[in-house]
Scaffold this motif. Sequence first.
Motif, PDB file in Angstrom:
ATOM      1  N   ALA A   1       9.122  16.363  -3.330  1.00  0.00           N
ATOM      2  CA  ALA A   1       9.278  15.813  -4.683  1.00  0.00           C
ATOM      3  C   ALA A   1       8.958  14.319  -4.655  1.00  0.00           C
ATOM      4  N   ASP A   2       9.427  13.661  -3.603  1.00  0.00           N
ATOM      5  CA  ASP A   2       9.180  12.228  -3.457  1.00  0.00           C
ATOM      6  C   ASP A   2       7.673  11.968  -3.351  1.00  0.00           C
ATOM      7  N   ALA A   3       6.989  12.770  -2.551  1.00  0.00           N
ATOM      8  CA  ALA A   3       5.540  12.594  -2.384  1.00  0.00           C
ATOM      9  C   ALA A   3       4.820  12.854  -3.708  1.00  0.00           C
ATOM     10  N   ALA A   4       5.274  13.852  -4.428  1.00  0.00           N
ATOM     11  CA  ALA A   4       4.632  14.174  -5.717  1.00  0.00           C
ATOM     12  C   ALA A   4       4.770  12.996  -6.676  1.00  0.00           C
ATOM     13  N   LEU A   5       5.915  12.331  -6.624  1.00  0.00           N
ATOM     14  CA  LEU A   5       6.128  11.179  -7.508  1.00  0.00           C
ATOM     15  C   LEU A   5       5.235  10.006  -7.104  1.00  0.00           C
ATOM     16  N   ARG A   6       5.152   9.807  -5.787  1.00  0.00           N
ATOM     17  CA  ARG A   6       4.363   8.663  -5.296  1.00  0.00           C
ATOM     18  C   ARG A   6       2.868   8.858  -5.506  1.00  0.00           C
ATOM     19  N   ALA A   7       2.457  10.099  -5.709  1.00  0.00           N
ATOM     20  CA  ALA A   7       1.023  10.350  -5.933  1.00  0.00           C
ATOM     21  C   ALA A   7       0.564   9.704  -7.239  1.00  0.00           C
ATOM     22  N   GLY A   8       1.507   9.290  -8.052  1.00  0.00           N
ATOM     23  CA  GLY A   8       1.152   8.540  -9.257  1.00  0.00           C
ATOM     24  C   GLY A   8       0.847   9.431 -10.434  1.00  0.00           C
ATOM     25  N   LEU A   9       1.022   8.866 -11.590  1.00  0.00           N
ATOM     26  CA  LEU A   9       0.809   9.591 -12.839  1.00  0.00           C
ATOM     27  C   LEU A   9       0.138   8.630 -13.797  1.00  0.00           C
ATOM     28  N   ASP A  10      -0.399   9.166 -14.841  1.00  0.00           N
ATOM     29  CA  ASP A  10      -0.953   8.296 -15.878  1.00  0.00           C
ATOM     30  C   ASP A  10       0.204   7.930 -16.808  1.00  0.00           C
ATOM     31  N   TRP A  11       0.842   6.800 -16.467  1.00  0.00           N
ATOM     32  CA  TRP A  11       2.086   6.443 -17.176  1.00  0.00           C
ATOM     33  C   TRP A  11       1.846   6.139 -18.653  1.00  0.00           C
TER      34      TRP A  11
END
Length: 371
Positions: free
Chosen positions: A51-61
Amino acid sequence: MSITDYALDGVRGLTAYETGRPVEEIAREFGVQRISKLASNENPLGCSPQADAALRAGLDWARYPDGGGYALKAALSAHHGGFDTAGITLGNGSNDVLELLARCFLAPGRNAVASAHAFAVYALATQACGATLREVPALGPDSTQPRGHDLAGFAAHIDADTRLVFVANPNNPTGTWAEPAAIEALLQQIPEHCLLVLDEAYREYQRPEERPPVEDWLARYPNLVVTRTFSKAYGLASLRIGYALSSPEVADLLNRIRQPFNTNAAAQRAALAALADTDFLARSVAVNAQGMAQLEAGLGGMGLHCLPSRANFVCVDMGEPGRPLFEALLRQGVIVRPVGGYGLPNFLRISIGTAEENTHCLEALATVRGG
Ligand SMILES: Cc1ncc(COP(=O)(O)O)c(C=O)c1O
């Protein structure tokens, strides 16, 4: 008269929910370095590395999230044996879905039913809608579940104006649970004008054979709503994500009044990854069981008794007012939760931490009780 006199009576009668004291605040106030926060039933291991890695992969905020939560609902459907996605409602924490239920079904003149010592949000959500909460007395000290829900006593409190019946299994702050047969017996008595809300925030900490067969029940009892969270065993409390399983008809009602983007993109993505990381979940549950045994043994050694718990915390009878002990523990860098507001003034709720945090807590308790 002031403007506050014009607020809803139910709101004026409320006391704000007391959250756990933040670590930074305790460091500032008491100048302590070593701090163990055992106050909010969080996962002491953090969250799933996936989950942590998925978050760090970044999103189009800059973009709004998927308001319908398509991918997460699809994963939840698979997780629940093909449960109809039309019956899944995502929430900004399960707290959000509890409030949505209250807003859909409660109003002045209506009521909700819950046990004494039950999770505080049931009363908050009910009274915020101008409705009243009918409290069922808890089981007595001689029961196998002292202070737990008396499910056999619930039916007598349900009347023509009851719309919601809240059952926390396991319950916070007591940690007590209800046997599936007792919950199903209550389900069978729920009148047509009423929903049974089964709050399973701590379900993952129960052994598989102790967990109610909720998917099967949801297929058979249209007046059942089950709420779940990613805040506890999945370790995503700060992201605020939970959900409800219900009939598509009830989900449709909740959907009409929720904020269009009530769950954010980071939370949806992390929850999706967390759901797939069964190793982390198993480790969290195992560490909790070890920590529970450590705390119960340590507390028992001091002559202190815990209520039986199947959650990730223990509710301890201190035999004296809990709040002064809570304050003394803060000075030792240990943050626990006084539960006087739950009608348990002599109890402290202690979340299970890592072995080191639990040791810190036991040592601090020995210090403050000895001094
Ligand atoms: C019994 C119970 N239900 C629901 C919640 C709400 O959790 P969240 O809003 O983080 O999903 C909690 C949180 O402590 C809880 O103890």
